[in-house]
Scaffold this active site. Sequence first.
Site, PDB file in Angstrom:
ATOM      1  N   GLU A   1       1.063  -1.281   0.034  1.00 57.24           N
ATOM      2  CA  GLU A   1       0.095   0.162   0.123  1.00 57.24           C
ATOM      3  C   GLU A   1       0.882   1.251  -0.095  1.00 57.24           C
ATOM      4  O   GLU A   1       1.482   1.579   0.958  1.00 57.24           O
ATOM      5  CB  GLU A   1      -0.672  -0.070   1.272  1.00 57.24           C
ATOM      6  CG  GLU A   1      -1.818  -1.301   1.124  1.00 57.24           C
ATOM      7  CD  GLU A   1      -2.986  -0.878   0.351  1.00 57.24           C
ATOM      8  OE1 GLU A   1      -3.215   0.038  -0.171  1.00 57.24           O
ATOM      9  OE2 GLU A   1      -3.729  -1.931  -0.132  1.00 57.24           O
TER      10      GLU A   1
ATOM     11  N   CYS B   1      -2.327   9.584   2.623  1.00 59.79           N
ATOM     12  CA  CYS B   1      -1.762   8.856   1.255  1.00 59.79           C
ATOM     13  C   CYS B   1      -2.854   9.217   0.263  1.00 59.79           C
ATOM     14  O   CYS B   1      -2.072   9.330  -0.940  1.00 59.79           O
ATOM     15  CB  CYS B   1      -1.492   7.419   1.469  1.00 59.79           C
ATOM     16  SG  CYS B   1      -3.191   6.528   2.209  1.00 59.79           S
TER      17      CYS B   1
HETATM   18  P1  NAD Z   1       7.519   4.733   7.790  1.00 62.98           P
HETATM   19  O1  NAD Z   1       8.783   5.572   7.901  1.00 62.98           O
HETATM   20  O2  NAD Z   1       6.736   4.843   8.968  1.00 62.98           O
HETATM   21  O3  NAD Z   1       7.871   3.444   7.285  1.00 62.98           O
HETATM   22  C1  NAD Z   1       6.929   2.326   7.102  1.00 62.98           C
HETATM   23  C2  NAD Z   1       7.198   1.246   7.857  1.00 62.98           C
HETATM   24  O4  NAD Z   1       8.552   0.721   7.153  1.00 62.98           O
HETATM   25  C3  NAD Z   1       7.690   1.210   9.333  1.00 62.98           C
HETATM   26  O5  NAD Z   1       7.020   0.416   9.990  1.00 62.98           O
HETATM   27  C4  NAD Z   1       9.222   1.233   9.411  1.00 62.98           C
HETATM   28  O6  NAD Z   1       9.603   0.782  10.659  1.00 62.98           O
HETATM   29  C5  NAD Z   1       9.418   0.326   8.179  1.00 62.98           C
HETATM   30  N1  NAD Z   1      10.752   0.677   7.480  1.00 62.98           N
HETATM   31  C6  NAD Z   1      11.451   1.820   7.419  1.00 62.98           C
HETATM   32  N2  NAD Z   1      12.622   1.622   6.823  1.00 62.98           N
HETATM   33  C7  NAD Z   1      12.767   0.332   6.665  1.00 62.98           C
HETATM   34  C8  NAD Z   1      13.777  -0.416   6.129  1.00 62.98           C
HETATM   35  N3  NAD Z   1      14.921   0.093   5.799  1.00 62.98           N
HETATM   36  N4  NAD Z   1      13.625  -1.794   6.194  1.00 62.98           N
HETATM   37  C9  NAD Z   1      12.667  -2.395   6.637  1.00 62.98           C
HETATM   38  N5  NAD Z   1      11.568  -1.441   7.126  1.00 62.98           N
HETATM   39  C10 NAD Z   1      11.668  -0.210   7.040  1.00 62.98           C
HETATM   40  O7  NAD Z   1       6.508   5.599   6.804  1.00 62.98           O
HETATM   41  P2  NAD Z   1       6.716   6.222   5.481  1.00 62.98           P
HETATM   42  O8  NAD Z   1       7.321   5.296   4.503  1.00 62.98           O
HETATM   43  O9  NAD Z   1       7.158   7.847   5.855  1.00 62.98           O
HETATM   44  O10 NAD Z   1       5.248   6.420   4.952  1.00 62.98           O
HETATM   45  C11 NAD Z   1       4.829   7.343   4.383  1.00 62.98           C
HETATM   46  C12 NAD Z   1       4.419   6.748   2.645  1.00 62.98           C
HETATM   47  O11 NAD Z   1       3.323   5.726   2.943  1.00 62.98           O
HETATM   48  C13 NAD Z   1       3.797   7.762   1.748  1.00 62.98           C
HETATM   49  O12 NAD Z   1       4.343   7.585   0.508  1.00 62.98           O
HETATM   50  C14 NAD Z   1       2.565   7.445   1.831  1.00 62.98           C
HETATM   51  O13 NAD Z   1       1.867   7.991   0.737  1.00 62.98           O
HETATM   52  C15 NAD Z   1       2.279   6.044   1.937  1.00 62.98           C
HETATM   53  N6  NAD Z   1       1.126   5.609   2.750  1.00 62.98           N
HETATM   54  C16 NAD Z   1       0.468   4.904   1.957  1.00 62.98           C
HETATM   55  C17 NAD Z   1      -0.888   4.405   2.387  1.00 62.98           C
HETATM   56  C18 NAD Z   1      -1.753   3.545   1.596  1.00 62.98           C
HETATM   57  O14 NAD Z   1      -2.659   2.948   2.409  1.00 62.98           O
HETATM   58  N7  NAD Z   1      -1.605   3.097   0.489  1.00 62.98           N
HETATM   59  C19 NAD Z   1      -1.084   4.785   3.708  1.00 62.98           C
HETATM   60  C20 NAD Z   1      -0.539   5.475   4.318  1.00 62.98           C
HETATM   61  C21 NAD Z   1       0.792   6.167   3.934  1.00 62.98           C
END
Ligand code: NAD
Length: 498
Positions: free
Chosen positions: A215, A249
């Site tokens: 997602e 998102c």
């Molecule tokens: P985040 O930084 O919280 O990361 C998401 C998860 O990935 C966390 O649990 C984190 O611990 C893990 N993570 C981070 N780096 C990692 C690595 N190197 N290896 C393994 N796991 C790792 O969240 P984010 O990425 O900043 O989220 C924002 C993005 O998410 C935006 O692009 C947004 O559009 C997207 N998003 C999508 C939805 C959807 O439902 N489609 C919903 C919310 C957010």
Amino acid sequence: MGADPGTSPAGRVQVARAAFDSGSTRSPEWRRAQLCGLRRLLTEGARELEDALWADLHRSRTESQLTEVGVVLSEVSHALRHLGRWTRPRHVPLPVALRPATARVVPEPLGVVLVIAPWNYPLQLLLCPLVGVLAAGNAAVLKPSELAPHVSHVLARLVPRYLDAEAVQVVEGAVPETTELLEQRFDHIVYTGGAGVARVVMRAAAEHLTPVTLELGGKSPVWFDDDAHIDAAARRIAWAKFVNAGQTCVAPDHVLTTPERVEPLAGAIRRAVEGMWGKDPSRSPDYGRIVNTAHFDRLIGLLDGVLTPGEDVVSAGDSAGGAAGSAARLLSGGGRDREALHIEPTVVAMPAPDDPPAVRTPADTPALMAEEIFGPILPIVPVPDAAAAIDHVRAGAKPLALYVFSSSKRTQEDFVAHTSSGGVGLDVALVHAGIPTLPFGGVGASGIGAYHGEASFSTFSHLKPVLHKQLVPDTLRMVQPPFSRVRRALVRAATRRA
Ligand code: NAD
């Protein structure tokens, strides 16, 4: 992490797997009990969860109910209402030539599902997938985001109290813990977050041939041309964009409209913002904060990439990443306070893209228009007409959502027919993402797979076909060698009928 295998990420996966292997998670009673437990967790723990959401994201209690707790509760109610139908084997018709025989599709749980959630809706995006995971009879390992630490801690405490403490494990932590988790074998992984980490997740999943639901995000565009309803449309756009300070998102990323509509729309959005969050949103208890300084600095970088602070008209070509010779104008907002992690709802008028989208190169595009904004900055981009807007959308990566505010039914349907996106909102934004009867997910760069409601149940189940063809009478002999003339004719007739 300590040496205790029961509390290390790998150890927790083992505990969840043992629970699944025991068979306890398969029964309808267990599934219902878990869903009811989740409902109690959300109602009895509501205050604690709301406090945690306030601490992590400055989210008001009402907004937490609307956008987090309420969304999960409605998924739980929907699942409880429909679980009987979803789990029932579905009999399917068979070709005449195969009869007598019966066939059914039997949904079976996959096993242990890993749910990795981001920080922006830290409760909803961890627990909504869990509803489907439990309804389908799986064990779960939940990995909340370390960037919403209060919510993460509360959930780590409450989940074992309300749910099967063996079958549902919570692993708190950041990259090292997630990396250790991803080395384990799961039967499905749901990841919500950015595309960079999605690649890490998918690579790790490939090692075990584990299916993934990703997602992700993207630049969700809005088309606007509904002059007669400009205030109502602007209010919906402003709400969807600036709720949670734009860190949603499916928030509108930017608006495409004709040049003469840019100023009126920006004015209507300014009035809508004032109506919802007051003249100074930094004083509103209902306006969110940016999650941390890294994201704050990134957003200010995007804004200042097209604007110079203190000036409202600049040559974007003069600033880093700007398009040569073009002007971007600040139409409202722009205020910021790094210490308070506050960025005012901001609207920017972008210069008209000179070239057709196909010949625009990444170097010509300011970062504000190249990457997902994910914050309270709304560029309005003038384009000649709806057809040009459709071209613009088609030239970019497939977005997670697309919104059309148009007085023309034909224009609405043109967007539906000629663009591809995770979902579409006509005269509405954001709301489709919280409806259990609609599958939610991206397409192309905005994600893989879908969940919510029955889509969750299907995603976290294996739909197993079961065919029974009795031995007597043995009609299958008719298609087995030796192929006499009669059999050849029969096979030909049967394959043509099928
Ligand atoms: P985040 O930084 O919280 O990361 C998401 C998860 O990935 C966390 O649990 C984190 O611990 C893990 N993570 C981070 N780096 C990692 C690595 N190197 N290896 C393994 N796991 C790792 O969240 P984010 O990425 O900043 O989220 C924002 C993005 O998410 C935006 O692009 C947004 O559009 C997207 N998003 C999508 C939805 C959807 O439902 N489609 C919903 C919310 C957010």
